[in-house]
Scaffold this motif. Structure first.
Motif, mmCIF file in Angstrom:
data_model
loop_
_atom_site.group_PDB
_atom_site.id
_atom_site.type_symbol
_atom_site.label_atom_id
_atom_site.label_comp_id
_atom_site.label_asym_id
_atom_site.label_seq_id
_atom_site.Cartn_x
_atom_site.Cartn_y
_atom_site.Cartn_z
ATOM 1 N N PHE A 67 6.695 -10.829 -0.580
ATOM 2 C CA PHE A 67 5.617 -9.835 -0.437
ATOM 3 C C PHE A 67 6.195 -8.426 -0.326
ATOM 4 O O PHE A 67 5.697 -7.479 -0.942
ATOM 5 C CB PHE A 67 4.779 -10.169 0.801
ATOM 6 C CG PHE A 67 3.694 -9.177 1.090
ATOM 7 C CD1 PHE A 67 2.517 -9.177 0.364
ATOM 8 C CD2 PHE A 67 3.850 -8.236 2.089
ATOM 9 C CE1 PHE A 67 1.510 -8.264 0.626
ATOM 10 C CE2 PHE A 67 2.852 -7.315 2.361
ATOM 11 C CZ PHE A 67 1.682 -7.332 1.625
ATOM 12 N N TYR A 68 7.273 -8.280 0.440
ATOM 13 C CA TYR A 68 7.890 -6.968 0.619
ATOM 14 C C TYR A 68 8.413 -6.425 -0.708
ATOM 15 O O TYR A 68 8.252 -5.234 -1.007
ATOM 16 C CB TYR A 68 9.027 -7.062 1.637
ATOM 17 C CG TYR A 68 9.772 -5.765 1.813
ATOM 18 C CD1 TYR A 68 9.212 -4.711 2.534
ATOM 19 C CD2 TYR A 68 11.038 -5.583 1.254
ATOM 20 C CE1 TYR A 68 9.887 -3.512 2.694
ATOM 21 C CE2 TYR A 68 11.722 -4.391 1.404
ATOM 22 C CZ TYR A 68 11.143 -3.357 2.127
ATOM 23 O OH TYR A 68 11.806 -2.172 2.269
ATOM 24 N N GLN A 69 9.047 -7.281 -1.508
ATOM 25 C CA GLN A 69 9.572 -6.832 -2.798
ATOM 26 C C GLN A 69 8.449 -6.357 -3.715
ATOM 27 O O GLN A 69 8.581 -5.339 -4.403
ATOM 28 C CB GLN A 69 10.357 -7.974 -3.479
ATOM 29 C CG GLN A 69 11.552 -8.474 -2.685
ATOM 30 C CD GLN A 69 12.535 -7.380 -2.321
ATOM 31 O OE1 GLN A 69 12.763 -6.445 -3.094
ATOM 32 N NE2 GLN A 69 13.137 -7.490 -1.141
ATOM 33 N N LYS A 70 7.322 -7.057 -3.709
ATOM 34 C CA LYS A 70 6.180 -6.660 -4.547
ATOM 35 C C LYS A 70 5.506 -5.406 -3.996
ATOM 36 O O LYS A 70 4.958 -4.601 -4.759
ATOM 37 C CB LYS A 70 5.184 -7.812 -4.651
ATOM 38 C CG LYS A 70 5.736 -8.993 -5.440
ATOM 39 C CD LYS A 70 4.790 -10.177 -5.432
ATOM 40 C CE LYS A 70 5.389 -11.334 -6.244
ATOM 41 N NZ LYS A 70 4.555 -12.553 -6.184
ATOM 42 N N LEU A 71 5.569 -5.238 -2.699
ATOM 43 C CA LEU A 71 5.000 -4.040 -2.064
ATOM 44 C C LEU A 71 5.702 -2.777 -2.564
ATOM 45 O O LEU A 71 5.078 -1.735 -2.752
ATOM 46 C CB LEU A 71 5.138 -4.164 -0.550
ATOM 47 C CG LEU A 71 4.529 -3.059 0.311
ATOM 48 C CD1 LEU A 71 3.016 -3.102 0.231
ATOM 49 C CD2 LEU A 71 4.993 -3.217 1.759
ATOM 50 N N GLN A 72 7.007 -2.887 -2.801
ATOM 51 C CA GLN A 72 7.781 -1.730 -3.249
ATOM 52 C C GLN A 72 7.351 -1.236 -4.628
ATOM 53 O O GLN A 72 7.578 -0.080 -4.986
ATOM 54 C CB GLN A 72 9.278 -2.066 -3.269
ATOM 55 C CG GLN A 72 9.836 -2.549 -1.937
ATOM 56 C CD GLN A 72 9.463 -1.629 -0.786
ATOM 57 O OE1 GLN A 72 9.772 -0.440 -0.799
ATOM 58 N NE2 GLN A 72 8.807 -2.188 0.219
ATOM 59 N N ALA A 73 6.720 -2.105 -5.409
ATOM 60 C CA ALA A 73 6.319 -1.746 -6.775
ATOM 61 C C ALA A 73 4.949 -1.068 -6.842
ATOM 62 O O ALA A 73 4.551 -0.589 -7.903
ATOM 63 C CB ALA A 73 6.321 -3.000 -7.660
ATOM 64 N N LEU A 74 4.229 -1.025 -5.721
ATOM 65 C CA LEU A 74 2.907 -0.398 -5.726
ATOM 66 C C LEU A 74 3.040 1.108 -5.929
ATOM 67 O O LEU A 74 3.904 1.754 -5.333
ATOM 68 C CB LEU A 74 2.168 -0.689 -4.421
ATOM 69 C CG LEU A 74 1.802 -2.150 -4.145
ATOM 70 C CD1 LEU A 74 1.140 -2.276 -2.782
ATOM 71 C CD2 LEU A 74 0.891 -2.686 -5.230
ATOM 72 N N THR A 78 1.853 2.663 0.746
ATOM 73 C CA THR A 78 1.206 1.526 1.407
ATOM 74 C C THR A 78 2.003 1.129 2.642
ATOM 75 O O THR A 78 3.230 1.018 2.596
ATOM 76 C CB THR A 78 1.119 0.317 0.451
ATOM 77 O OG1 THR A 78 0.449 0.707 -0.756
ATOM 78 C CG2 THR A 78 0.365 -0.833 1.095
ATOM 79 N N LEU A 79 1.285 0.923 3.734
ATOM 80 C CA LEU A 79 1.872 0.459 4.991
ATOM 81 C C LEU A 79 1.175 -0.822 5.412
ATOM 82 O O LEU A 79 -0.054 -0.882 5.457
ATOM 83 C CB LEU A 79 1.721 1.517 6.084
ATOM 84 C CG LEU A 79 2.113 1.100 7.511
ATOM 85 C CD1 LEU A 79 3.612 0.817 7.587
ATOM 86 C CD2 LEU A 79 1.715 2.177 8.509
ATOM 87 N N VAL A 80 1.957 -1.848 5.708
ATOM 88 C CA VAL A 80 1.422 -3.124 6.185
ATOM 89 C C VAL A 80 1.983 -3.370 7.579
ATOM 90 O O VAL A 80 3.199 -3.331 7.783
ATOM 91 C CB VAL A 80 1.803 -4.287 5.241
ATOM 92 C CG1 VAL A 80 1.283 -5.613 5.795
ATOM 93 C CG2 VAL A 80 1.254 -4.041 3.836
ATOM 94 N N VAL A 81 1.090 -3.601 8.536
ATOM 95 C CA VAL A 81 1.481 -3.847 9.923
ATOM 96 C C VAL A 81 1.131 -5.288 10.268
ATOM 97 O O VAL A 81 -0.010 -5.711 10.100
ATOM 98 C CB VAL A 81 0.761 -2.876 10.886
ATOM 99 C CG1 VAL A 81 1.222 -3.113 12.321
ATOM 100 C CG2 VAL A 81 1.015 -1.428 10.471
ATOM 101 N N LEU A 112 5.925 -2.968 7.279
ATOM 102 C CA LEU A 112 6.476 -2.945 5.924
ATOM 103 C C LEU A 112 5.854 -1.777 5.176
ATOM 104 O O LEU A 112 4.635 -1.605 5.196
ATOM 105 C CB LEU A 112 6.159 -4.253 5.192
ATOM 106 C CG LEU A 112 6.538 -5.566 5.895
ATOM 107 C CD1 LEU A 112 6.069 -6.749 5.059
ATOM 108 C CD2 LEU A 112 8.034 -5.638 6.128
ATOM 109 N N ALA A 113 6.667 -0.982 4.516
ATOM 110 C CA ALA A 113 6.153 0.175 3.786
ATOM 111 C C ALA A 113 6.956 0.388 2.516
ATOM 112 O O ALA A 113 8.106 -0.037 2.413
ATOM 113 C CB ALA A 113 6.206 1.424 4.665
#
Length: 202
Positions: A67-74, A78-81, A112-113
């Motif tokens: 999930f973190y790796q895919k978050l970086q591509a947004l 984006t911040l996920v707590v 995660l951001a």
């Protein structure tokens, strides 16, 4: 959640996601060849529950990395707590949760951001202050509700009945009674506070 984050939108999004992953009951429902060492003071039932719990944590850890790796591509910031409201019960962690109810509910916060975050130690805070601390971390403008929570936090730093000798202790404070009125207004009332802009950041 990732689908929601990836969906195009012209407006900022706030998503509150709740999962029961790794929650009791800890039946033997994982198909795995990985086993954890069994301590001598655990009976077979305790070991099975603990192994199921630890296996779930292992799956979650790998999923979180993906999930973190895919978050970086947004494309948008984006911040996920991520946080929990309690650790597993005494049938998994044993006497730790039985002897210290506060410790059983003191869980870590993971942030995660896809953008650099300032270093910040939240310390031990109650869940109702978490978004307030994030607004301060990101230097956002404060709403009337944020200002109310700052006053509340100064008066009652840890709003948990597990940190109080008497659940009625909180109600002696006017700011707590005001906070209760806002909660009632939002959950069961006419949402007057929202209509009046109490949650707007101007």
């Amino acid at each position: 959640m990732l689908d929601e984050l990836q969906a195009e939108s012209t407006k900022a999004k706030f998503i509150n996601g709740v999962t029961m992953q790794n929650h009791a009951p800890y039946d033997n429902y994982y198909q795995t060849t990985t086993h954890f060492a069994q301590r001598g003071d655990l009976n077979n039932d305790q070991y099975q529950k603990l192994e199921t719990y630890l296996t779930g944590l292992s799956h979650t850890d790998r999923a979180l990395d993906d999930f973190y790796q895919k978050l970086q591509a947004l494309p948008q910031k984006t911040l996920v707590v991520i946080y929990g409201d309690h650790f597993p019960g005494s049938d998994v962690l044993g006497k730790v949760t039985d002897t210290d109810s506060q410790l059983a509910r003191r869980t870590p916060i993971v942030m995660l951001a896809n953008f650099p975050l300032p270093e910040h130690d939240f310390g031990t805070i109650s869940g109702n202050y978490l978004t307030l601390e994030i607004t301060k971390l990101l230097n956002w403008k404060q709403s009337g509700f944020d200002e109310m929570r700052q006053q509340l936090q100064a008066t009652i730093p840890k709003m948990s009945f597990y940190h109080s000798d008497n659940a009625g202790d909180f109600s002696q404070h006017q700011i707590y009674r005001d906070y209760q009125l806002i909660q009632y207004d939002l959950l069961s009332g006419q949402r007057f506070s929202q209509k009046m802009g109490f949650f707007d950041r101007k």
